[in-house]
Design a protein around this motif. Structure first.
Motif, PDB file in Angstrom:
ATOM      1  N   ALA A  71       0.857  -1.192   0.000  1.00  0.00           N
ATOM      2  CA  ALA A  71       0.000   0.000   0.000  1.00  0.00           C
ATOM      3  C   ALA A  71       0.892   1.239   0.000  1.00  0.00           C
ATOM      4  N   PRO A  72       1.449   1.613  -1.164  1.00  0.00           N
ATOM      5  CA  PRO A  72       2.441   2.706  -1.199  1.00  0.00           C
ATOM      6  C   PRO A  72       1.904   4.052  -0.715  1.00  0.00           C
ATOM      7  N   LEU A  73       0.669   4.390  -1.078  1.00  0.00           N
ATOM      8  CA  LEU A  73       0.125   5.680  -0.648  1.00  0.00           C
ATOM      9  C   LEU A  73      -0.150   5.693   0.851  1.00  0.00           C
ATOM     10  N   TYR A  74      -0.720   4.602   1.361  1.00  0.00           N
ATOM     11  CA  TYR A  74      -0.979   4.568   2.802  1.00  0.00           C
ATOM     12  C   TYR A  74       0.317   4.498   3.593  1.00  0.00           C
ATOM     13  N   THR A  75       1.309   3.777   3.074  1.00  0.00           N
ATOM     14  CA  THR A  75       2.607   3.710   3.753  1.00  0.00           C
ATOM     15  C   THR A  75       3.245   5.088   3.848  1.00  0.00           C
ATOM     16  N   ILE A  99      -5.946   4.269  -7.773  1.00  0.00           N
ATOM     17  CA  ILE A  99      -5.455   5.032  -6.619  1.00  0.00           C
ATOM     18  C   ILE A  99      -5.921   4.387  -5.322  1.00  0.00           C
ATOM     19  N   ALA A 100      -7.190   3.936  -5.283  1.00  0.00           N
ATOM     20  CA  ALA A 100      -7.713   3.270  -4.086  1.00  0.00           C
ATOM     21  C   ALA A 100      -6.925   1.999  -3.789  1.00  0.00           C
ATOM     22  N   LEU A 120       2.980   5.818 -13.261  1.00  0.00           N
ATOM     23  CA  LEU A 120       3.755   6.751 -12.437  1.00  0.00           C
ATOM     24  C   LEU A 120       4.450   6.012 -11.293  1.00  0.00           C
ATOM     25  N   LEU A 121       3.737   5.107 -10.655  1.00  0.00           N
ATOM     26  CA  LEU A 121       4.310   4.339  -9.543  1.00  0.00           C
ATOM     27  C   LEU A 121       5.460   3.465 -10.036  1.00  0.00           C
ATOM     28  N   TRP A 122       5.246   2.771 -11.157  1.00  0.00           N
ATOM     29  CA  TRP A 122       6.294   1.902 -11.683  1.00  0.00           C
ATOM     30  C   TRP A 122       7.501   2.695 -12.161  1.00  0.00           C
ATOM     31  N   GLY A 123       7.252   3.911 -12.659  1.00  0.00           N
ATOM     32  CA  GLY A 123       8.370   4.766 -13.040  1.00  0.00           C
ATOM     33  C   GLY A 123       9.238   5.113 -11.845  1.00  0.00           C
ATOM     34  N   TYR A 124       8.607   5.393 -10.706  1.00  0.00           N
ATOM     35  CA  TYR A 124       9.359   5.683  -9.472  1.00  0.00           C
ATOM     36  C   TYR A 124      10.171   4.457  -9.052  1.00  0.00           C
ATOM     37  N   HIS A 125       9.531   3.277  -9.060  1.00  0.00           N
ATOM     38  CA  HIS A 125      10.246   2.064  -8.655  1.00  0.00           C
ATOM     39  C   HIS A 125      11.374   1.727  -9.630  1.00  0.00           C
ATOM     40  N   LEU A 161      11.660  -2.092  -9.004  1.00  0.00           N
ATOM     41  CA  LEU A 161      10.492  -2.455  -9.812  1.00  0.00           C
ATOM     42  C   LEU A 161      10.124  -3.925  -9.637  1.00  0.00           C
ATOM     43  N   ALA A 162      11.105  -4.795  -9.596  1.00  0.00           N
ATOM     44  CA  ALA A 162      10.827  -6.229  -9.414  1.00  0.00           C
ATOM     45  C   ALA A 162      10.166  -6.484  -8.061  1.00  0.00           C
ATOM     46  N   ASP A 163      10.639  -5.789  -7.025  1.00  0.00           N
ATOM     47  CA  ASP A 163      10.028  -5.941  -5.703  1.00  0.00           C
ATOM     48  C   ASP A 163       8.580  -5.467  -5.713  1.00  0.00           C
ATOM     49  N   CYS A 164       8.310  -4.394  -6.461  1.00  0.00           N
ATOM     50  CA  CYS A 164       6.952  -3.868  -6.569  1.00  0.00           C
ATOM     51  C   CYS A 164       6.023  -4.899  -7.199  1.00  0.00           C
TER      52      CYS A 164
END
Length: 328
Positions: free
Chosen positions: A41-45, A144-145, A187-192, A198-201
């Motif tokens: 949960a990247p946003l909640y984290t 996003i949710a 966008l999230l995968w670009g950050y990772h 990215l593999a961990d994601c």
């Protein structure tokens, strides 16, 4: 008691705030820290890493629930699903969102995003479908949710059923849905990718989606019975409204079904949390509509004594719902 929710607005607000105070008195007294992230949960984290003080997190949870309840009430009134002068949908929504809550949690925040999704999907006027930009917005909000609470991806199941109801069959609408779903994740995968994780994601997402299980938590008998009562009332209210859909115009039926279908995703998400006691937040929005219709729609009867008996039964059910929510 239900008559109260058709009269003075100030009295309704005072009653709502008084019940919310009873529901949140124990969490405020104990002030537990924010709930840990449930899986990926990247946003909640990111929110959790802000280290919000426990009491402030609880106050924020209360304010967000109240805001969500009033927002949902406005949506239901604008689409003529409920009466204008009643805050009963807000009341029922706040009961289910608060009954099993102790502080800010992934499910609480993610469930609030269901409301703007409903805002995009609910029909206005005479048009019996939704535009392409709204489809994109719905898909993006679902993505996003899921970054707040990964099982929220099950909202796609509810959307697919809504798409059938709205006849959204063309390849263009499917492509827009896919693009909307991918946009936040790109966008999230670009950050990772930039950080080399990215593999961990991908592994975390796959593990989270595969974590299906039937879990039953050990709790006290009164809490379990109260939870079962609320689940039974919610199920009956949805079944009851479904059986009466034919009494309303087509646009009304489509809007009501759109709200009710959120319960399908809620059922799926139970297998990612605990089956019993059930997380009532997953059914708050559908119950706000269905419970309101069950408790406030007058029964067809020519006998005054019969009508009075129905009002007494509905008042008793509403009081039991409040008591059960406080016990939970």
């Amino acid at each position: 008691m239900q008559r109260l929710f058709g009269q003075n607005t100030i009295v309704q607000v005072v009653t709502l705030l008084a019940v919310m105070a009873m529901l949140w008195a124990r969490p405020l007294a104990q002030a537990a820290p924010m709930a840990a992230a449930d899986g990926y949960a990247p946003l909640y984290t990111a929110l959790l890493n802000l280290h919000i003080p426990s009491t402030l997190a609880i106050i924020l949870a209360i304010l967000l629930i109240l805001f969500g309840g009033f927002y949902l009430n406005v949506l239901l009134v604008r689409t003529n699903l409920t009466r204008q002068n009643s805050l009963l949908p807000t009341f029922l929504y706040c009961l289910f969102m608060s009954a099993t809550a102790t502080t800010l949690s992934p499910t609480l925040l993610a469930n609030l995003l269901i409301l703007p999704i409903l805002n995009l999907l609910l029909l206005r006027g005479t048009l019996l479908t939704v535009s392409s930009d709204k489809i994109f917005g719905v898909a993006a909000l679902i993505a996003i949710a899921s970054m707040v609470y990964l099982p929220m991806l099950s909202l796609l199941i509810a959307y697919l059923l809504v798409a059938i109801n709205y006849r959204l069959y063309s390849w263009r609408e499917w492509a827009i849905l896919l693009l909307g779903l991918l946009a936040p994740y790109i966008l999230l995968w670009g950050y990772h990718f930039a950080t080399g994780t990215l593999a961990d994601c991908f592994a975390a997402i796959g593990q989270g989606l595969a974590d299906l299980d039937i879990r039953i938590s050990h709790t006290s008998t009164p809490v379990m019975l109260a939870n079962l009562l609320l689940v039974a009332v919610a199920a009956w209210s949805i079944f009851s409204l479904w059986n009466r859909l034919g009494e309303h115009p087509v646009a009304w039926q489509k809007n009501a079904v759109t709200v009710m279908l959120a319960a399908v995703s809620g059922l799926v998400m139970l297998f990612y949390s605990t089956l019993m006691p059930a997380n009532l937040q997953l059914f708050a929005a559908p119950f706000a509509l269905c419970g309101t219709r069950m408790l406030s729609t007058p029964q067809r009867s020519h006998l005054r004594q019969r009508r009075q008996w129905t009002v007494w039964v509905n008042d008793t059910i509403l009081i039991l719902i409040v008591i059960a929510a406080i016990v939970c």
